[in-house]
Design an enzyme around this catalytic site. Structure first.
Site, PDB file in Angstrom:
ATOM      1  N   ASN A 227     -22.380  13.141  22.196  1.00  0.00           N
ATOM      2  CA  ASN A 227     -21.947  13.464  22.704  1.00  0.00           C
ATOM      3  C   ASN A 227     -22.126  15.266  23.353  1.00  0.00           C
ATOM      4  O   ASN A 227     -22.764  15.950  22.667  1.00  0.00           O
ATOM      5  CB  ASN A 227     -20.266  13.466  22.099  1.00  0.00           C
ATOM      6  CG  ASN A 227     -19.906  12.178  21.697  1.00  0.00           C
ATOM      7  OD1 ASN A 227     -20.805  11.149  21.931  1.00  0.00           O
ATOM      8  ND2 ASN A 227     -19.077  11.599  20.828  1.00  0.00           N
ATOM      9  N   GLY A 228     -21.569  15.350  24.955  1.00  0.00           N
ATOM     10  CA  GLY A 228     -21.810  16.080  24.760  1.00  0.00           C
ATOM     11  C   GLY A 228     -23.278  16.435  25.798  1.00  0.00           C
ATOM     12  O   GLY A 228     -23.024  15.663  26.658  1.00  0.00           O
TER      13      GLY A 228
ATOM     14  N   GLU B 287      -3.289   8.942  37.358  1.00  0.00           N
ATOM     15  CA  GLU B 287      -4.610   9.087  36.462  1.00  0.00           C
ATOM     16  C   GLU B 287      -4.512   7.428  35.873  1.00  0.00           C
ATOM     17  O   GLU B 287      -5.414   6.881  35.408  1.00  0.00           O
ATOM     18  CB  GLU B 287      -4.428  10.029  35.243  1.00  0.00           C
ATOM     19  CG  GLU B 287      -2.696   9.696  34.870  1.00  0.00           C
ATOM     20  CD  GLU B 287      -2.914  10.754  33.233  1.00  0.00           C
ATOM     21  OE1 GLU B 287      -4.086  11.517  32.630  1.00  0.00           O
ATOM     22  OE2 GLU B 287      -2.276  11.562  32.536  1.00  0.00           O
TER      23      GLU B 287
ATOM     24  N   LYS C 262      -9.876  10.519  26.632  1.00  0.00           N
ATOM     25  CA  LYS C 262      -9.711  11.345  25.914  1.00  0.00           C
ATOM     26  C   LYS C 262      -9.216  12.391  25.645  1.00  0.00           C
ATOM     27  O   LYS C 262      -8.304  13.262  26.069  1.00  0.00           O
ATOM     28  CB  LYS C 262      -8.140   9.800  25.074  1.00  0.00           C
ATOM     29  CG  LYS C 262      -7.085  10.645  23.959  1.00  0.00           C
ATOM     30  CD  LYS C 262      -5.917  10.917  24.939  1.00  0.00           C
ATOM     31  CE  LYS C 262      -4.594  11.201  24.190  1.00  0.00           C
ATOM     32  NZ  LYS C 262      -3.163  11.163  24.874  1.00  0.00           N
TER      33      LYS C 262
ATOM     34  N   LYS D 131       0.403  12.286  36.456  1.00  0.00           N
ATOM     35  CA  LYS D 131       0.563  10.670  35.818  1.00  0.00           C
ATOM     36  C   LYS D 131       0.495   9.563  36.450  1.00  0.00           C
ATOM     37  O   LYS D 131       0.005   8.719  36.028  1.00  0.00           O
ATOM     38  CB  LYS D 131       2.117  10.147  35.041  1.00  0.00           C
ATOM     39  CG  LYS D 131       2.198  10.764  33.705  1.00  0.00           C
ATOM     40  CD  LYS D 131       1.902  10.262  32.526  1.00  0.00           C
ATOM     41  CE  LYS D 131       1.578  11.707  31.104  1.00  0.00           C
ATOM     42  NZ  LYS D 131       0.458  12.900  31.445  1.00  0.00           N
TER      43      LYS D 131
ATOM     44  N   GLU E  88       3.478  17.475  36.805  1.00  0.00           N
ATOM     45  CA  GLU E  88       2.727  16.216  35.506  1.00  0.00           C
ATOM     46  C   GLU E  88       3.366  15.035  35.869  1.00  0.00           C
ATOM     47  O   GLU E  88       2.690  13.922  35.212  1.00  0.00           O
ATOM     48  CB  GLU E  88       3.552  16.511  34.359  1.00  0.00           C
ATOM     49  CG  GLU E  88       3.517  15.639  32.898  1.00  0.00           C
ATOM     50  CD  GLU E  88       2.004  15.753  33.182  1.00  0.00           C
ATOM     51  OE1 GLU E  88       2.062  14.522  32.177  1.00  0.00           O
ATOM     52  OE2 GLU E  88       1.695  16.523  33.273  1.00  0.00           O
TER      53      GLU E  88
ATOM     54  N   HIS F 241       5.232  24.443  55.155  1.00  0.00           N
ATOM     55  CA  HIS F 241       4.088  24.875  55.207  1.00  0.00           C
ATOM     56  C   HIS F 241       2.855  24.160  55.918  1.00  0.00           C
ATOM     57  O   HIS F 241       1.456  24.714  54.818  1.00  0.00           O
ATOM     58  CB  HIS F 241       4.181  26.269  54.258  1.00  0.00           C
ATOM     59  CG  HIS F 241       4.952  27.418  54.217  1.00  0.00           C
ATOM     60  ND1 HIS F 241       5.193  28.403  54.965  1.00  0.00           N
ATOM     61  CD2 HIS F 241       5.980  27.074  53.911  1.00  0.00           C
ATOM     62  CE1 HIS F 241       5.840  29.060  55.118  1.00  0.00           C
ATOM     63  NE2 HIS F 241       6.867  28.090  53.840  1.00  0.00           N
TER      64      HIS F 241
ATOM     65  N   CYS G  23     -17.052  10.340  25.028  1.00  0.00           N
ATOM     66  CA  CYS G  23     -17.779   9.159  24.485  1.00  0.00           C
ATOM     67  C   CYS G  23     -17.241   9.136  22.728  1.00  0.00           C
ATOM     68  O   CYS G  23     -16.196   9.745  22.436  1.00  0.00           O
ATOM     69  CB  CYS G  23     -18.973   9.984  24.183  1.00  0.00           C
ATOM     70  SG  CYS G  23     -19.803   9.979  26.019  1.00  0.00           S
TER      71      CYS G  23
ATOM     72  N   ARG H  42     -11.094   7.043  23.904  1.00  0.00           N
ATOM     73  CA  ARG H  42     -11.437   8.076  24.306  1.00  0.00           C
ATOM     74  C   ARG H  42     -12.478   7.759  25.546  1.00  0.00           C
ATOM     75  O   ARG H  42     -12.445   8.678  26.285  1.00  0.00           O
ATOM     76  CB  ARG H  42     -13.182   8.959  23.427  1.00  0.00           C
ATOM     77  CG  ARG H  42     -12.430   9.145  21.892  1.00  0.00           C
ATOM     78  CD  ARG H  42     -13.000   9.515  20.681  1.00  0.00           C
ATOM     79  NE  ARG H  42     -13.806   9.949  21.715  1.00  0.00           N
ATOM     80  CZ  ARG H  42     -13.660  11.801  20.866  1.00  0.00           C
ATOM     81  NH1 ARG H  42     -11.947  11.900  19.718  1.00  0.00           N
ATOM     82  NH2 ARG H  42     -14.538  13.136  21.327  1.00  0.00           N
TER      83      ARG H  42
ATOM     84  N   TRP I  56     -19.917   8.259  28.362  1.00  0.00           N
ATOM     85  CA  TRP I  56     -18.920   8.272  29.346  1.00  0.00           C
ATOM     86  C   TRP I  56     -19.851   8.888  30.462  1.00  0.00           C
ATOM     87  O   TRP I  56     -20.363  10.132  29.580  1.00  0.00           O
ATOM     88  CB  TRP I  56     -17.552   9.103  28.807  1.00  0.00           C
ATOM     89  CG  TRP I  56     -17.065   9.648  30.003  1.00  0.00           C
ATOM     90  CD1 TRP I  56     -16.313   8.692  30.882  1.00  0.00           C
ATOM     91  CD2 TRP I  56     -16.693  10.496  31.658  1.00  0.00           C
ATOM     92  NE1 TRP I  56     -15.813   9.025  31.851  1.00  0.00           N
ATOM     93  CE2 TRP I  56     -15.854  10.725  31.843  1.00  0.00           C
ATOM     94  CE3 TRP I  56     -17.651  11.480  30.550  1.00  0.00           C
ATOM     95  CZ2 TRP I  56     -15.667  11.912  32.585  1.00  0.00           C
ATOM     96  CZ3 TRP I  56     -17.530  12.580  31.751  1.00  0.00           C
ATOM     97  CH2 TRP I  56     -16.498  12.692  32.571  1.00  0.00           C
TER      98      TRP I  56
END
Length: 608
Positions: free
Chosen positions: A99-100, A490, A603, A487, A483, A506, A2, A27, A73
């Site tokens: 926000n929150g 996302e 973000k 990437k 990592e 396994h 947000c 964001r 968001w």
């Protein structure tokens, strides 16, 4: 997550608010809205649209010198026009952006509904607007007092801006777990959830702490606690300029930020490498050598890419300082009632410094008497202030949701921390000298990797239509694999999983077939033969292999070989990360994805 922007002053508010929202698009959001005062009435425009579309809906707007705006968001309620912020009370006087997450939103909604309040959205935020309006109607002495009374009923995280059109000379803001920063101008004031929205107008800012409110007027501000105790805030000057947020000719921010990595690492190293004593100087730690030597364990805490970088850091600490070290997701640590050891150095890692789970982990460590340092990229952020000591990353503003240069600088910071811990213990001068030289050479090697992108682009385009991929690594290559998979997931939306190489046998090996490419991290180290064996197992089952390597591999073993320059073995993971950033980026471009604003992501993760 947000974005919040507020303005009060002498200029037209609407262009400032919309430009601020544009700066906060990175964001992550799914709807946007704006509210301004005009001729004694609240004028609200909001919809489930991008900021550019909101700008078209607003048109010329209404003349006004005060207002607030938001990018949402979704948490409570789907992305719809009704659920977009600002949220307004029934009378149309009080507007709130938030926000929150309000954790007791259902209870608050139930009480208000029982009292006859009709809700027009599914959001938790609308309850705040109604409660504040009711407090004003019940005789609260000011908007600040009405907000204070309301927040005493609230459980959860929030960063809010509140405006009452009947009192157009002030905004009231409050913070608890979600960032709010005030920008101080000349006869004007700004409010935002991120300095990116402010830097075009001012570099003088004040960060609110958790549990603080501020009443903001065009020419001043006043801060206080939820208990109505005045607090004193000293403005700071941020070392960020408007041009830091420009694309500078790049197609997207991720491309720009990948290209900036050599210079970002140079800034991180500047003044911190000591060739005379073959060590590192990290003055922000404020820990004397005898204190550093007293630690018996190191634990890294972060979320997402910061967690994977922490795994790399833990490996370096064990190799160079011979201290037990590990990394754990901060989101798990905070909830499992951890044993906090006074002999452990805790390292909290967050690009934004506002990651809620990481901040909560820091607070839990401090509550239990542990010692924690922060590694952040935003000076004055919540994690930095809560820790009080640590390492500043110097990566520069990072806008793309997919972190690149900040992750690289995290790894470099951890390398310096591991070197420092090693040199106060048993790491020899000769080994320290080797490491210092390798760190000093790192920016040049990063430039080599970035200059050789053709083979990475070709591999990306060859496998861009794969529906699934494996990323495989062993020991030092394991955090790199994690990592890399992160990437790709996302920004391309391709399903990708990372596995330790030995774990394929396994279970995961059952999924290998010609449609499942495997990206294998193959450094020329002591487990090279084992990694070659892993690739042979994948090939024997028809799986395509993309090798990221600095070793000489058997002819024909890998379908694609992407070469990385050599450095000291312990630092190779830093270089190996870069081709995977480019690989993910090129696949996402090929698939037409929104590189900087991937779906469903944000973000700065300031909610649980």
């Amino acid at each position: 997550m947000c974005g919040i922007v507020g303005y009060i002053g002498r200029r037209e508010a609407t262009p400032i608010l919309l430009e601020g929202l544009h700066r906060l698009e990175y964001r992550g959001y799914d709807s946007a809205g704006i509210a301004v005062a005009h001729r004694g009435k609240l004028k609200v425009t909001k919809a489930a649209v991008r900021v550019d579309e909101l700008r078209e809906l607003v048109g010329k707007g209404y003349p006004s010198q005060v207002g607030l705006a938001h990018t949402r968001w979704a948490t409570h309620g789907e992305p719809t026009d009704a659920n977009a912020h600002p949220q307004v009370d029934t009378s149309g006087h009080v507007a709130v952006v938030h926000n929150g997450i309000i954790e007791n939103a259902e209870q608050l909604r139930g009480k208000l509904t029982a009292d006859g309040v009709v809700f027009t959205s599914e959001t938790d935020t609308e309850s705040l607007a109604h409660l504040i309006a009711r407090a004003l109607d019940a005789g609260a002495s000011s908007l600040e007092e009405a907000v204070r009374l309301t927040l005493r009923e609230v459980e959860g995280a929030y960063g809010i801006v509140v405006f009452d059109v009947r009192n157009p000379d002030e905004l009231v803001v409050a913070r608890n777990g979600s960032p709010i920063v005030l920008g101080i101008g000349d006869g004007e004031m700004f409010v935002a959830s991120d300095v990116a929205a402010l830097v075009r107008h001012t570099q003088r800012v004040v960060y609110l702490d958790d549990g603080e409110l501020a009443t903001v007027r065009a020419d001043d501000f006043r801060t206080s606690t939820l208990q109505a105790h005045r607090t004193a805030k000293t403005p700071t000057t941020i070392d960020v300029a408007d041009e830091d947020y420009q694309l500078d000719g790049y197609a997207d921010y991720m491309s720009k930020e990948m290209a900036e990595q050599p210079d970002a690492v140079r800034r991180a190293l500047l003044g911190r490498l000591d060739e005379r004593f073959s060590t590192a100087h990290l003055g922000g730690l404020e820990l004397e050598p005898h204190v550093l030597r007293s630690f018996r364990r190191v634990k890294f805490l972060g979320c997402g890419s910061a967690y994977y970088a922490g795994q790399l850091g833990a490996n370096l600490v064990e190799e160079w300082a011979r201290l037990p070290a590990d990394a754990e997701p901060a989101s798990e640590f905070r909830y499992r009632n951890p044993v906090v050891d006074p002999d452990t150095l805790y390292v909290a890692v967050s690009q934004s410094g506002e990651t809620l789970d990481t901040l909560a982990a820091v607070q839990e460590i401090k509550r239990k008497g542990g010692r924690v340092i922060g590694v952040v990229n935003v000076a004055g952020s919540a994690v930095a202030r809560e820790c009080g000591r640590g390492v500043f990353l110097h990566a520069g503003p990072e806008t793309s949701v997919a972190s690149t240069k900040a992750v690289t600088n995290m790894c470099v910071a951890f390398a310096m921390l591991a070197l420092l811990l090693g040199r106060v213990r048993d790491l020899s001068m000769a080994h320290g000298k080797r490491i210092v030289a390798a760190l000093d050479a790192l920016p040049g090697l990063l430039e080599e990797v970035l200059a050789a992108q053709d083979e990475i682009t070709a591999a990306a385009e060859r496998y861009a239509n794969a529906e699934h991929m494996f990323f495989v690594g062993r020991v030092r290559g394991w955090p790199v694999a994690r990592e890399g998979a992160q990437k790709l997931k996302e920004i391309s939306y391709i399903h990708a999983e990372a596995y330790q190489a030995a774990e394929l046998k396994h279970g995961p090996l059952a999924l290998i077939d010609p449609s499942m490419p495997s990206v294998v991290i193959v450094p020329d180290d002591e487990v090279l033969a084992k990694n070659i064996g892993t690739m042979e197992q994948i090939k024997a089952r028809g799986g395509p292999v993309i090798a990221i390597t600095n070793a000489e591999l058997p002819e024909g073993l890998a379908d694609v070989v992407i070469r990385v320059p050599r450095t000291e073995p312990e630092l190779e993971p830093i270089l190996f990360n870069i081709p995977l950033q480019i690989f993910a980026h090129r696949i996402a471009v090929h698939l037409g994805r929104d590189i900087d604003k991937p779906r469903n992501l944000a973000k700065s993760v300031t909610v649980e």
